[in-house]
Scaffold this motif. Structure first.
Motif, PDB file in Angstrom:
ATOM      1  N   LEU A   1       0.835  -1.204   0.000  1.00 19.60           N
ATOM      2  CA  LEU A   1       0.000   0.000   0.000  1.00 19.60           C
ATOM      3  C   LEU A   1       0.869   1.254   0.000  1.00 19.60           C
ATOM      4  N   ASN A   2       1.926   1.218   0.783  1.00 17.88           N
ATOM      5  CA  ASN A   2       2.754   2.410   0.936  1.00 17.88           C
ATOM      6  C   ASN A   2       3.451   2.808  -0.362  1.00 17.88           C
ATOM      7  N   ARG A   3       3.600   1.853  -1.284  1.00 16.30           N
ATOM      8  CA  ARG A   3       4.187   2.199  -2.587  1.00 16.30           C
ATOM      9  C   ARG A   3       3.322   3.212  -3.332  1.00 16.30           C
ATOM     10  N   PHE A   4       2.013   3.193  -3.037  1.00 16.45           N
ATOM     11  CA  PHE A   4       1.077   4.071  -3.740  1.00 16.45           C
ATOM     12  C   PHE A   4       0.917   5.433  -3.059  1.00 16.45           C
ATOM     13  N   LEU A   5       1.185   5.514  -1.755  1.00 13.54           N
ATOM     14  CA  LEU A   5       0.703   6.637  -0.950  1.00 13.54           C
ATOM     15  C   LEU A   5       1.816   7.612  -0.575  1.00 13.54           C
ATOM     16  N   ARG A   6       1.542   8.913  -0.760  1.00 18.19           N
ATOM     17  CA  ARG A   6       2.511   9.947  -0.368  1.00 18.19           C
ATOM     18  C   ARG A   6       2.523  10.147   1.138  1.00 18.19           C
ATOM     19  N   GLU A   7       1.357  10.030   1.772  1.00 19.77           N
ATOM     20  CA  GLU A   7       1.257  10.214   3.226  1.00 19.77           C
ATOM     21  C   GLU A   7       0.669   8.937   3.834  1.00 19.77           C
ATOM     22  N   PRO A   8       1.475   7.900   3.962  1.00 18.71           N
ATOM     23  CA  PRO A   8       0.947   6.595   4.382  1.00 18.71           C
ATOM     24  C   PRO A   8       0.468   6.545   5.831  1.00 18.71           C
ATOM     25  N   ASP A   9       0.781   7.556   6.635  1.00 17.82           N
ATOM     26  CA  ASP A   9       0.374   7.526   8.038  1.00 17.82           C
ATOM     27  C   ASP A   9      -1.055   8.020   8.257  1.00 17.82           C
ATOM     28  N   LYS A  10      -1.710   8.493   7.221  1.00 18.37           N
ATOM     29  CA  LYS A  10      -3.095   8.942   7.356  1.00 18.37           C
ATOM     30  C   LYS A  10      -4.022   7.762   7.658  1.00 18.37           C
ATOM     31  N   PRO A  11      -5.193   8.027   8.254  1.00 17.90           N
ATOM     32  CA  PRO A  11      -6.223   6.980   8.345  1.00 17.90           C
ATOM     33  C   PRO A  11      -6.584   6.469   6.948  1.00 17.90           C
ATOM     34  N   ILE A  12      -7.122   5.263   6.910  1.00 19.45           N
ATOM     35  CA  ILE A  12      -7.446   4.623   5.625  1.00 19.45           C
ATOM     36  C   ILE A  12      -8.943   4.390   5.513  1.00 19.45           C
ATOM     37  N   ILE A  13      -9.490   4.743   4.349  1.00 13.10           N
ATOM     38  CA  ILE A  13     -10.833   4.303   3.954  1.00 13.10           C
ATOM     39  C   ILE A  13     -10.629   3.024   3.147  1.00 13.10           C
ATOM     40  N   LEU A  14     -11.105   1.905   3.659  1.00 10.84           N
ATOM     41  CA  LEU A  14     -10.856   0.612   3.022  1.00 10.84           C
ATOM     42  C   LEU A  14     -12.122   0.102   2.337  1.00 10.84           C
ATOM     43  N   ALA A  15     -11.991  -0.251   1.051  1.00 13.77           N
ATOM     44  CA  ALA A  15     -13.049  -0.938   0.310  1.00 13.77           C
ATOM     45  C   ALA A  15     -12.466  -2.242  -0.216  1.00 13.77           C
ATOM     46  N   MET A  16     -13.195  -3.331  -0.024  1.00  9.93           N
ATOM     47  CA  MET A  16     -12.696  -4.639  -0.455  1.00  9.93           C
ATOM     48  C   MET A  16     -13.831  -5.390  -1.138  1.00  9.93           C
ATOM     49  N   ALA A  17     -13.711  -5.568  -2.450  1.00  8.64           N
ATOM     50  CA  ALA A  17     -14.758  -6.255  -3.211  1.00  8.64           C
ATOM     51  C   ALA A  17     -14.195  -6.651  -4.565  1.00  8.64           C
ATOM     52  N   ARG A  18     -14.727  -7.736  -5.114  1.00  5.80           N
ATOM     53  CA  ARG A  18     -14.331  -8.065  -6.479  1.00  5.80           C
ATOM     54  C   ARG A  18     -14.942  -7.036  -7.423  1.00  5.80           C
ATOM     55  N   PRO A  19     -14.288  -6.774  -8.544  1.00  3.21           N
ATOM     56  CA  PRO A  19     -14.801  -5.765  -9.475  1.00  3.21           C
ATOM     57  C   PRO A  19     -16.097  -6.218 -10.139  1.00  3.21           C
ATOM     58  N   ASP A  20     -17.192  -5.690  -9.653  1.00  2.00           N
ATOM     59  CA  ASP A  20     -18.528  -6.055 -10.125  1.00  2.00           C
ATOM     60  C   ASP A  20     -19.366  -4.784 -10.114  1.00  2.00           C
ATOM     61  N   GLU A  21     -20.214  -4.627 -11.111  1.00  2.00           N
ATOM     62  CA  GLU A  21     -20.995  -3.390 -11.215  1.00  2.00           C
ATOM     63  C   GLU A  21     -21.872  -3.155  -9.995  1.00  2.00           C
ATOM     64  N   ARG A  22     -22.304  -4.243  -9.328  1.00  2.00           N
ATOM     65  CA  ARG A  22     -23.159  -4.081  -8.148  1.00  2.00           C
ATOM     66  C   ARG A  22     -22.418  -3.445  -6.979  1.00  2.00           C
TER      67      ARG A  22
END
Length: 726
Positions: free
Chosen positions: A246-267
């Motif tokens: 995750l930290n590879r993507f983030l400039r400020e990795p110490d911030k709180p995280i909004i986490l979404a976890m789902a397979r890519p589906d239109e629903r």
């Protein structure tokens, strides 16, 4: 009353699609390997820990495919001392999406019968999803074992949703086989002694739209969460690979995280979530967004629908220039998921599931068990979870401002965050422990078993009624054996010259009529006689009645009420008395006036009547008990006397032969067949002969080399069929 004590109970869970293994399940790998796989694995393990369960078998499909692990080719996998995964081969060896499995369900049924013959019958069969619902209900009717059904998601609901967003009904049907799926669900609901659901909304708004919806059979038993895995134990971010990803993507990795976890589906409404984040400066200041969208090696290899969603997400990221503020790793290990929840909890973040519809939402329970507050769609399971756990906020999934405000409230109110975190931990343990689920589940199974008679086939036959043949030829009578006297004489001589080959007849005629025609044709009295559309079985010259079949066939059969329910339908004409029998009501119908088969079945369902409807030659309609039909009676015969399906040749010409033609037996459709059998032309192990009548049976015998070393050339049809359906 049953002699089975519940402490001795053996439970068979059937889940046919997806990739199922006990160690490191590949959840999110594709659309078929997700919540249902997790559910059946954890249910099996929990049931195995109960003192009142002797054995649990989780039965699924064996797969040989270089694209997936060799684990899925193993016949057995032990999950605990008394819990194991059983993988049975059916259909092509390669991995198939669930929509392509339908032509092979009868093959699974035959394999399951062989397995049960070798290892003993279960006391309960529990089918998961429509495919296993169809197979499990069929096995239940055949073996007279109580059946439990869990739909997980339902075809009628999916069709309504797809039709609301698309105009091409034909393409939807071709892609998803929804008509077949819905009929399988109706069949499962009709058979089930209990339907296990997750929420009251699921019962009322989803199962409630089915013809066989019976409220008294519905049991709301929410799934559990593995509370040993999902905890608040601290995570060392520097030593945790998923955090470093995750930290590879983030400039400020110490911030709180909004986490979404789902397979890519239109629903799952994932594009809207990214758009909300992109348009909210306050959210971007308060937190980073992490999107766990299943796993992928190469985006180009994903199914088109999933590829489309991920590309849309990436486009929105680019439009709003969210680089450095959002992480979307391409893969993760299943064992890293609990660590991820715990890490997000450490950041004092929030889990969000803003799906358009959510039947239950296991990820919400995992978040709760990890002390992570949630924002969830105001639909289905999330309503019950937040009502029980009081650990977050419900939102309208189409209201962007409401979703933004809910996320900000959790992220910016430390006291409420602490309260919701604590409530989630306590609520998950109180309401959603697997031990609670298993306790309620077994309580209901105990009620079912206490009123269920023992299966007739659980006890061996007192004495063998037929010789120990090496193989069997079983054919229809009218239009299959009749019509070509010369070919019929040749067929009879062929059978007589091979004493290792048994001879059977399956016919819609009642006994007296069948005997009369057999005598007129100078046929030998068959070793196996299946009459009145699979409602009566006899053996040998003395016509010894199969009492085990007779004693079970009348289950919920209400002949007079069925006649009354159908009496007012247009185009229905009762056949003469010599075509009727105790367990068969026969009509001739005028198709220009009569309702179609679906409407006839619905008429019976709405009258609360259980029966099977069989149409032959587009004009002869038979109504028989739900446990009747040549497909059941023939498999009863094979199971009782130990015949391998591969050594049974089955011949027929019309619709009431269809059930016995499908499966692992060697099917032959004669050249003079009726049009309703054309749909089987690309099905495996069904040979369409050019020869008519008995000449077609002889042709089929030669095709399979049935009197010598049997070969099955049309197993190769499997691959072609899959390509046509994929």
């Amino acid at each position: 009353m049953s002699e089975t004590k519940f402490s001795d109970a053996k439970i068979a869970l059937i889940s046919l699609h997806g990739l199922i293994r006990g160690h490191e399940p590949e959840l999110g790998r594709d659309a078929d390997t997700g919540g249902q796989v997790k559910y059946v694995l954890e249910l099996a393990k929990e049931l195995g820990q109960r003192k009142d369960v002797s054995e649990v078998e989780l039965i699924t499909r064996q797969i040989f495919d270089s694209r997936v692990s060799d684990d899925y080719a193993q016949v057995e996998e032990q999950l605990a001392d008394n819990v194991r995964i059983i993988r049975l081969p059916f259909g092509p060896k390669k991995y198939l999406r669930k929509e392509a499995l339908w032509p092979y369900i009868e093959m699974f049924i035959d394999q399951a019968l062989i397995h049960f013959k070798r290892h003993g019958l279960p006391d309960i069969i529990h089918g998961h999803y429509a495919d296993a619902g169809l197979a499990g209900a069929y096995l239940s009717r055949l073996l007279h074992i109580p059946f439990v059904f869990t739909g997980h998601s339902l075809g009628r609901v999916k069709r309504e949703r797809l039709m609301a967003n698309a105009s091409n009904a034909a393409n939807i049907e071709k892609t998803y086989n929804l008509t077949q799926r819905i009929e399988a669900e109706e069949f499962a609901l009709e058979t089930a002694a209990m339907v296990v659901t997750s929420t009251n909304q699921e019962v009322e708004q989803q199962y409630g739209i089915y013809d066989h919806y019976i409220p008294a059979r519905m049991e709301v038993i929410p799934p559990g969460v593995d509370l040993d895995s999902f905890t608040t134990d601290p995570v060392d971010a520097e030593k945790t690979p998923i955090v470093q990803q995750l930290n590879r993507f983030l400039r400020e990795p110490d911030k709180p995280i909004i986490l979404a976890m789902a397979r890519p589906d239109e629903r799952k409404n994932l594009e809207m979530l990214v758009k909300i984040f992109g348009e909210s400066e306050r959210l971007q200041e308060a937190a980073n967004l992490v999107m766990i969208l299943g796993t992928r090696e190469d985006l180009r290899d994903l199914p088109k629908s999933q590829r489309k969603i991920i590309r849309h997400v990436m486009t929105i990221i680019d439009v709003y220039d969210l680089y450095g503020k959002i992480a979307y790793p391409k893969s993760h290990h299943p064992s890293e998921v609990p660590l991820l929840y715990r890490y997000v909890t450490q950041t004092r973040g929030v889990f969000v599931n803003a799906a358009l519809t959510e039947p239950f939402g296991l990820t919400l329970l995992e978040a709760a068990g990890s002390g992570l507050p949630i924002v969830a769609t105001n639909d289905g399971g999330p309503r019950d979870i937040i009502a029980n756990c009081k650990n977050g906020l419900l939102v309208d999934p189409l209201d962007e401002k409401a979703i933004e405000h809910a996320l900000l409230r959790i992220l910016t109110d430390p006291e409420k965050w602490d309260e919701w975190s604590k409530n989630g931990l306590e609520g998950a343990r109180e309401h959603y422990a697997w031990s609670n689920h298993a306790r309620r589940y077994l309580r209901d199974l105990n009620d079912i078993l206490s009123t269920s008679p023992p299966p007739a086939l659980a006890s061996p036959a007192n004495r063998r009624q037929i010789p120990k043949f090496d193989r069997m030829i079983i054919t229809d009578l009218d239009n299959t054996l009749t019509g070509d006297d010369e070919a019929l004489h040749e067929l009879i001589e062929m059978i007589k010259a091979n004493p290792n080959v048994g001879f059977g007849i399956a016919t819609g005629r009642p006994l007296a009529s069948a005997k009369k025609l057999i005598e007129e044709l100078n046929l030998p009295m068959p070793d196996f006689l299946d009459i009145a559309v699979g409602t009566e079985l006899y053996y040998g010259k003395d016509l010894v009645l199969d009492t085990s079949w007779r004693n079970q066939i009348g289950y919920q059969w209400k002949r007079d009420e069925i006649c009354e329910a159908l009496s007012s339908l247009p185009g229905f004409y009762m056949q003469s008395d010599d075509h009727q029998s105790e367990f068969k009501i026969s009509y001739e119908i005028d198709k220009s006036k009569a309702p179609n088969l679906t409407e006839i079945k619905r008429t019976l369902r709405q009258a609360g009547l259980k029966a099977s409807v069989v149409l032959s030659l587009d004009m002869y309609l038979d109504i028989i008990p739900v446990r009747g039909g040549s497909e059941y009676s023939m498999r009863h015969f094979l199971y009782r006397w130990g015949f391998a399906p591969e050594k049974v040749l089955v011949g027929g010409d019309c619709g009431n032969d269809e059930g016995m033609l499908k499966g692992r037996t060697l099917g032959v459709v004669v050249g003079n067949h009726s049009p309703e059998l054309n749909r089987l032309k690309k099905w495996p192990r069904i040979y369409f002969a050019e020869g008519h009548h008995a000449r077609g049976i002889i042709e089929g015998i030669h095709y399979y080399q049935f009197l010598d070393n049997i070969i099955i050339p049309n197993d190769s049809v499997d691959e072609q069929l899959v390509e046509n359906q994929s």
